[in-house]
Enzyme design. Sequence first.
Site, PDB file in Angstrom:
ATOM      1  N   CYS A 264      32.815  12.178 -53.376  1.00  0.00           N
ATOM      2  CA  CYS A 264      31.844  11.208 -53.894  1.00  0.00           C
ATOM      3  C   CYS A 264      31.684  11.269 -55.405  1.00  0.00           C
ATOM      4  O   CYS A 264      32.037  10.325 -56.111  1.00  0.00           O
ATOM      5  CB  CYS A 264      30.493  11.398 -53.205  1.00  0.00           C
ATOM      6  SG  CYS A 264      30.492  10.965 -51.454  1.00  0.00           S
ATOM      7  N   LYS A 324      31.989  22.512 -51.207  1.00  0.00           N
ATOM      8  CA  LYS A 324      30.615  22.987 -51.110  1.00  0.00           C
ATOM      9  C   LYS A 324      30.446  23.683 -49.768  1.00  0.00           C
ATOM     10  O   LYS A 324      31.261  23.500 -48.854  1.00  0.00           O
ATOM     11  CB  LYS A 324      29.615  21.830 -51.234  1.00  0.00           C
ATOM     12  CG  LYS A 324      29.699  20.816 -50.107  1.00  0.00           C
ATOM     13  CD  LYS A 324      28.630  19.742 -50.229  1.00  0.00           C
ATOM     14  CE  LYS A 324      27.246  20.293 -50.015  1.00  0.00           C
ATOM     15  NZ  LYS A 324      26.201  19.242 -49.985  1.00  0.00           N
TER      16      LYS A 324
END
Length: 486
Positions: A264, A324
Amino acid sequence: MLRISVIGTGYLGATHAAGMAELGFDVLGVDNNPAKAAALSAGRVPFHEPGLPDLLAGHVAGGRLRFGTSLVEAAEFADVHFLCVGTPPGVNGAADLSQLYSALDGLVPHLTRNCLIVGKSTVPVGTAEALTARIAELAPAGISVDLAWNPEFLREGHAVYDTLHPNRLVFGVTTPDAEWALRQVYATPIASGSPVVITNLPTAELIKVSANAFLATKISFINAMAELCDLTGADVTLLADALGHDDRIGRKFLGAGLGYGGGCLPKDVRALIARATELGAGESVAFLRDVDAVNLRRRERVVRETLELLGGCGRVGILGAAFKPLSDDVRDSPALDVARKLHAAGVEVTVFDPAATVPARAVAPQLVFAATPAAAIHEADVVLHLTEWREFRELDPGFLRTVARGRVIIDARNTLDPEPWLAAGWDFRALGRLVEPRTAAGAVGAPAGTTYPGPAAARGASADPAGVLAQPSPFTRLRARVRRTA
């Protein structure tokens, strides 16, 4: 009760489909990949997202949620069609909208009733206007089709919660009927207090990319400050804490370290630059090029320091491959990028990740992947902490010292507690963070022969030859005590 189709069942679409079923709707998910549709139909989620497998499998088993490959079936089935297809980066970072147009071309000519098409994919501003014209060309005679834009704001690792309890709902609409339908779809979260923003289509499109560009800017800002901290002996974690107390700034996304990645933020920053340039406003967002550059420089910083420690060759154990924690997403992963760069420089690299080994191996088959953290660190000269999984904060530094060959760890995410690593004899390094070495007796302070990381060291001054600075000053003891109790 409205019936819903979700077109495109990747990360966003599969999560949204399961969420809509949880909200009480009958849902049909459609994907042009038969293998993916078959896996979802069997209740299997082909990616890592906490809570989603149970939610999806339960609604598939209960009959409220099903998956297929036919857009014709979706056109006949649903009243509201959510577009969740990918918009990957194309030429010069601009979004590739071919999947959106393909979905419309396969859906709209087969519509059998008035309906609402809702875009959730992240797109350049102006896309909805072009899609509206395309829908008008394709819609069967007598069929009324509205287009709305309802951008997603999912956090990977928390996507189920964010779908069912959104912190805001953006409805880009052009008719009262479109707003009414979206309020019906999201009636439960609205009743629970989720705020609704009603706007036009261009604003809805810009909200998502603007949010991601702002978050990326915030991350790159604190990483720029971390570079200054490295040069001056300041501590970026305390700096961020102090900034975070200002409610105009906030502490979130001020975690200095390796920088952002994923599917993103990097994509959306570059797509916004590309779209602004197309519209003649490239200078207005020129600062975003620096945001991107600062982010990429963090990776180079870790690679450079590691190679300097190794003297150009050696073995590195890497903790983390996903971009992440709580995710197996390795798209534009800083951790995997660092691993590949080190391997290309001739370093032996072994990687461990709690969830992302399979996708990481698929895109970086040249790397060695271990089954445990200890196996990744075995005989390593340098250890790199590159993804902030909770599991890595719970490791035993004393045991790992017996496994590794060297005793240097670089905490590139600034989330490990240095105390147990220092106590176990590790040379603990971080990005922009002030970490005090221990004396032989275990007290906080620098032993004789240590060069301090502040301005004197930056100027090349030698260590205190008499060892006077080895005794911690009251200020040093106070600073250490503040860190331990903060």
